[in-house]
Design a protein around this motif. Sequence first.
Motif, short mmCIF file in Angstrom:
data_model
loop_
_atom_site.label_atom_id
_atom_site.label_comp_id
_atom_site.label_asym_id
_atom_site.label_seq_id
_atom_site.Cartn_x
_atom_site.Cartn_y
_atom_site.Cartn_z
N GLU A 48 163.72 98.83 64.69
CA GLU A 48 162.12 97.98 66.19
C GLU A 48 163.69 97.25 67.04
OE1 GLU A 48 160.26 94.38 64.80
OE2 GLU A 48 158.49 96.32 63.36
N LYS A 81 167.47 104.93 77.55
CA LYS A 81 166.00 105.78 76.87
C LYS A 81 166.92 107.24 77.00
CE LYS A 81 161.87 103.41 77.25
NZ LYS A 81 161.63 102.78 77.83
N GLU A 123 163.36 110.26 70.74
CA GLU A 123 162.21 109.84 71.13
C GLU A 123 160.77 108.55 70.48
OE1 GLU A 123 157.84 111.47 72.45
OE2 GLU A 123 159.35 112.92 71.37
N LYS A 124 161.66 108.65 68.50
CA LYS A 124 160.18 107.67 68.39
C LYS A 124 162.01 106.42 68.09
CE LYS A 124 163.37 108.95 64.06
NZ LYS A 124 163.70 109.91 62.45
N ARG A 164 162.88 105.55 71.37
CA ARG A 164 162.47 105.36 72.87
C ARG A 164 160.94 104.32 72.21
NH1 ARG A 164 164.49 110.56 75.03
NH2 ARG A 164 162.59 110.84 74.58
N GLU A 165 160.32 104.79 71.30
CA GLU A 165 158.59 103.99 71.37
C GLU A 165 158.60 102.08 70.69
OE1 GLU A 165 157.32 107.13 69.45
OE2 GLU A 165 156.54 108.29 71.26
N ARG A 166 160.18 102.83 69.54
CA ARG A 166 159.72 101.80 68.82
C ARG A 166 160.49 100.55 69.96
NH1 ARG A 166 161.60 104.51 63.92
NH2 ARG A 166 160.36 105.42 63.55
N HIS A 209 160.68 97.09 72.89
CA HIS A 209 159.83 96.23 72.69
C HIS A 209 160.64 94.83 73.27
CE1 HIS A 209 157.21 97.15 69.38
NE2 HIS A 209 157.88 97.38 68.85
#
Length: 407
Positions: free
Chosen positions: A295, A313, A318-319, A321-323, A325
């Motif tokens: 994270e 980014k 990709e994984k 970038r999705e983490r 917050h």
Amino acid sequence: MPPTVHKETNFSTTDLKWKVRQMVGQSVLHNSLLSCTGGWSTCIPGMQTATTSTFRTEPNDTLQELVWWWVICAPNDEKYYGINDNLVSPTGWGSVITTMSLIQPSGELSAKIKEELREPANPADIERDIGIIREWLSKQPHLPKDMDDARLRTFLRGCKFSLERVKQKLDMYYTMRNAVPEFFTDRDVSRAEMSEVLNVIHMPPLPGLTPNGCRVVMLRGTDKDIATPNVVESMKATLMIGDIRLAEESVGVAGDVYVLDASVATPTHFAKFTPALVKKFLICVQEAYPVKLKEVHVINVSPIVDTIVNFVKPFLKEKIRERIHIHSNIEDLYKYVPKAMLPSEYGGDAGSVKDLNDQWRAKMAEYSGWFKEQEASKANESLRPGAPKTADELFGMDGTFRQLTID
């Protein structure tokens, strides 16, 4: 509950905890332990005036309690974050000093992490894997042969014991040292450039672990009015800490959680972050180190944060970038990172960020000799079987990235 202190006086546990807390932030206890050879009255300044007798230096009780309270400073006895009654190794003082900055998981938490990392239950299987990797390294003419067992175990855990993935990581680990020498030379915290970076940017890994077994790393600037710090030196310091953790994460953690405090971030600070430099750094982090980035949390946000995140980014998997917050308030962060394990500036009990950063600066200084030796530990592309890896192959830009522009 933490283990009870066995003492020869009526010096209460509460008083003992208070005394340790008084020294947090002064680095007094750490420095005292390094030279401690006698009872606690000789180890802790002021202890002799507090009691007429000395404490026994029994590693499995008095020292453990002190280290526990010094590192975590937890107000609630149930706040372990991975600590158990075996925090202090039977080998004695040395093991305490070398591991006290990073509390290692144990008990149920350790078992949970090992399951996630697919760690073999039989230690002999791990030693077998280390042997296989060593045999592979011996057949790679372009790679050094100096990787010790402790770091190899960290690579195995970070790669979930995939031998092929470990080989890829190790090749990149040594390749990047040859390809990006600016990140891996002159790694000395006493140098003026590096010292200045550590003064204005705090980047300490925190002592404790999250309930999921992750290590938390803080990153923040100290003053919005300071000149832009040396970007290369900042990235170099981050990788130095990464190298130390390869050796000192002796049990293994589930992954890393980064907390980025953007409260003093300004457009001027990021003007020197070029796409090429950012890409080199992030390839190092993502491809050359056995890091599981779970994270990224950004707090104290301002309009500049969106611009910076969007700039970075494209260089992230990709994984990852999705983490990322983005938090509008600190309470939202507590949903991911327990409040108690955070530094005091964020409502926690781990001491101040500056003090934690100073402790890591001292640890980095202890590794100065090792860092110097490691400058020669890099891939020799002239000996690589097949074609050598070039900078264009590793970092070639495809023309889609632009210089960071901030209004």
